[in-house]
Design a protein around this motif. Structure first.
Motif, PDB file in Angstrom:
ATOM      1  N   ALA A  85      33.703 -28.315   7.353  1.00 30.73           N
ATOM      2  CA  ALA A  85      34.133 -29.106   6.198  1.00 30.73           C
ATOM      3  C   ALA A  85      32.928 -29.669   5.457  1.00 30.73           C
ATOM      4  O   ALA A  85      32.902 -29.692   4.217  1.00 30.73           O
ATOM      5  CB  ALA A  85      35.050 -30.236   6.651  1.00 30.73           C
ATOM      6  N   MET A  86      31.922 -30.118   6.190  1.00 27.04           N
ATOM      7  CA  MET A  86      30.716 -30.637   5.560  1.00 27.04           C
ATOM      8  C   MET A  86      30.000 -29.554   4.761  1.00 27.04           C
ATOM      9  O   MET A  86      29.444 -29.823   3.697  1.00 27.04           O
ATOM     10  CB  MET A  86      29.757 -31.207   6.611  1.00 27.04           C
ATOM     11  CG  MET A  86      30.289 -32.415   7.302  1.00 27.04           C
ATOM     12  SD  MET A  86      30.466 -33.764   6.152  1.00 27.04           S
ATOM     13  CE  MET A  86      31.035 -35.016   7.238  1.00 27.04           C
ATOM     14  N   GLU A  87      30.014 -28.327   5.273  1.00 25.69           N
ATOM     15  CA  GLU A  87      29.412 -27.214   4.539  1.00 25.69           C
ATOM     16  C   GLU A  87      30.128 -26.970   3.218  1.00 25.69           C
ATOM     17  O   GLU A  87      29.518 -26.558   2.237  1.00 25.69           O
ATOM     18  CB  GLU A  87      29.430 -25.945   5.383  1.00 25.69           C
ATOM     19  CG  GLU A  87      28.488 -25.973   6.562  1.00 25.69           C
ATOM     20  CD  GLU A  87      28.661 -24.783   7.487  1.00 25.69           C
ATOM     21  OE1 GLU A  87      29.496 -23.895   7.184  1.00 25.69           O
ATOM     22  OE2 GLU A  87      27.971 -24.736   8.513  1.00 25.69           O
ATOM     23  N   LYS A  88      31.443 -27.190   3.193  1.00 21.60           N
ATOM     24  CA  LYS A  88      32.230 -27.013   1.969  1.00 21.60           C
ATOM     25  C   LYS A  88      32.186 -28.239   1.064  1.00 21.60           C
ATOM     26  O   LYS A  88      32.751 -28.239  -0.021  1.00 21.60           O
ATOM     27  CB  LYS A  88      33.698 -26.727   2.322  1.00 21.60           C
ATOM     28  CG  LYS A  88      33.921 -25.430   3.034  1.00 21.60           C
ATOM     29  CD  LYS A  88      34.110 -24.322   2.043  1.00 21.60           C
ATOM     30  CE  LYS A  88      34.495 -23.063   2.807  1.00 21.60           C
ATOM     31  NZ  LYS A  88      34.905 -22.003   1.924  1.00 21.60           N
ATOM     32  N   GLY A  89      31.567 -29.311   1.535  1.00 18.13           N
ATOM     33  CA  GLY A  89      31.462 -30.516   0.724  1.00 18.13           C
ATOM     34  C   GLY A  89      32.628 -31.474   0.892  1.00 18.13           C
ATOM     35  O   GLY A  89      32.809 -32.374   0.074  1.00 18.13           O
ATOM     36  N   LEU A  90      33.404 -31.330   1.930  1.00 13.99           N
ATOM     37  CA  LEU A  90      34.536 -32.224   2.184  1.00 13.99           C
ATOM     38  C   LEU A  90      34.111 -33.303   3.162  1.00 13.99           C
ATOM     39  O   LEU A  90      33.602 -33.010   4.237  1.00 13.99           O
ATOM     40  CB  LEU A  90      35.711 -31.446   2.773  1.00 13.99           C
ATOM     41  CG  LEU A  90      36.259 -30.312   1.934  1.00 13.99           C
ATOM     42  CD1 LEU A  90      37.310 -29.553   2.703  1.00 13.99           C
ATOM     43  CD2 LEU A  90      36.847 -30.858   0.658  1.00 13.99           C
ATOM     44  N   ARG A  91      34.332 -34.540   2.790  1.00 14.54           N
ATOM     45  CA  ARG A  91      33.989 -35.640   3.684  1.00 14.54           C
ATOM     46  C   ARG A  91      35.216 -36.507   3.973  1.00 14.54           C
ATOM     47  O   ARG A  91      35.433 -36.929   5.093  1.00 14.54           O
ATOM     48  CB  ARG A  91      32.886 -36.495   3.089  1.00 14.54           C
ATOM     49  CG  ARG A  91      32.416 -37.606   3.973  1.00 14.54           C
ATOM     50  CD  ARG A  91      31.218 -38.314   3.430  1.00 14.54           C
ATOM     51  NE  ARG A  91      30.064 -37.458   3.305  1.00 14.54           N
ATOM     52  CZ  ARG A  91      29.206 -37.192   4.287  1.00 14.54           C
ATOM     53  NH1 ARG A  91      29.405 -37.699   5.464  1.00 14.54           N
ATOM     54  NH2 ARG A  91      28.157 -36.428   4.082  1.00 14.54           N
ATOM     55  N   ASP A  92      36.034 -36.750   2.963  1.00 15.40           N
ATOM     56  CA  ASP A  92      37.214 -37.599   3.112  1.00 15.40           C
ATOM     57  C   ASP A  92      38.452 -36.736   3.269  1.00 15.40           C
ATOM     58  O   ASP A  92      38.767 -35.920   2.397  1.00 15.40           O
ATOM     59  CB  ASP A  92      37.381 -38.500   1.890  1.00 15.40           C
ATOM     60  CG  ASP A  92      36.258 -39.511   1.778  1.00 15.40           C
ATOM     61  OD1 ASP A  92      35.752 -39.924   2.823  1.00 15.40           O
ATOM     62  OD2 ASP A  92      35.907 -39.871   0.645  1.00 15.40           O
ATOM     63  N   VAL A  93      39.157 -36.911   4.373  1.00 19.50           N
ATOM     64  CA  VAL A  93      40.390 -36.190   4.634  1.00 19.50           C
ATOM     65  C   VAL A  93      41.441 -37.171   5.147  1.00 19.50           C
ATOM     66  O   VAL A  93      41.134 -38.316   5.449  1.00 19.50           O
ATOM     67  CB  VAL A  93      40.193 -35.051   5.673  1.00 19.50           C
ATOM     68  CG1 VAL A  93      39.245 -33.999   5.161  1.00 19.50           C
ATOM     69  CG2 VAL A  93      39.722 -35.590   6.999  1.00 19.50           C
ATOM     70  N   VAL A  94      42.658 -36.697   5.236  1.00 20.64           N
ATOM     71  CA  VAL A  94      43.755 -37.459   5.819  1.00 20.64           C
ATOM     72  C   VAL A  94      44.142 -36.745   7.104  1.00 20.64           C
ATOM     73  O   VAL A  94      44.334 -35.530   7.105  1.00 20.64           O
ATOM     74  CB  VAL A  94      44.959 -37.513   4.864  1.00 20.64           C
ATOM     75  CG1 VAL A  94      46.114 -38.244   5.498  1.00 20.64           C
ATOM     76  CG2 VAL A  94      44.576 -38.160   3.564  1.00 20.64           C
TER      77      VAL A  94
END
Length: 120
Positions: A85-94
């Protein structure tokens, strides 16, 4: 008479409705599924209706080292999905636990994802 499957379905929908009611529309959903022998996680974009990142204990990297149905496997899956997820630029999830209790393997996966930088 209520059957076990309908109870699980109602619990899953209740959890999902709580996630939607918290105004998390712009956040991706980290969904967890666990079977008796493996655990799976995926980050889903509900607006576009597609899976962005996924990880499971069935992957070759982990499967050669150990079996997939324990807390150790869940921790590995949590770390893996957080890194992807960090590689894709996602940090905030539910975090969507489905109809599972936040205990055992589900908690282990969540703790690993948080430790690697995901926020939920």
């Amino acid at each position: 008479m209520l059957y076990k499957s309908s109870t699980k379905e109602r619990r899953k929908h209740r959890v999902r409705e709580k996630l939607k009611n918290r105004k998390n529309i712009h956040r991706h959903r980290l969904s967890v599924f666990r079977s008796d022998s493996h655990i799976y996680a995926q980050i889903i974009d509900d607006v576009a209706q597609h899976t962005v990142v996924s990880a499971s204990s069935l992957e070759k990297d982990y499967r050669a080292a150990s079996r997939g149905g324990d807390c150790k496997a869940a921790y590995w899956v949590g770390e893996t999905i957080a890194k992807r997820a960090m590689e894709k630029g996602l940090r905030d999830v539910v975090f969507d636990r489905g109809y599972y209790q936040f205990h055992g393997r589900v908690k282990s996966l969540a703790d690993a994802a948080r430790a690697c930088g995901l926020k939920f």
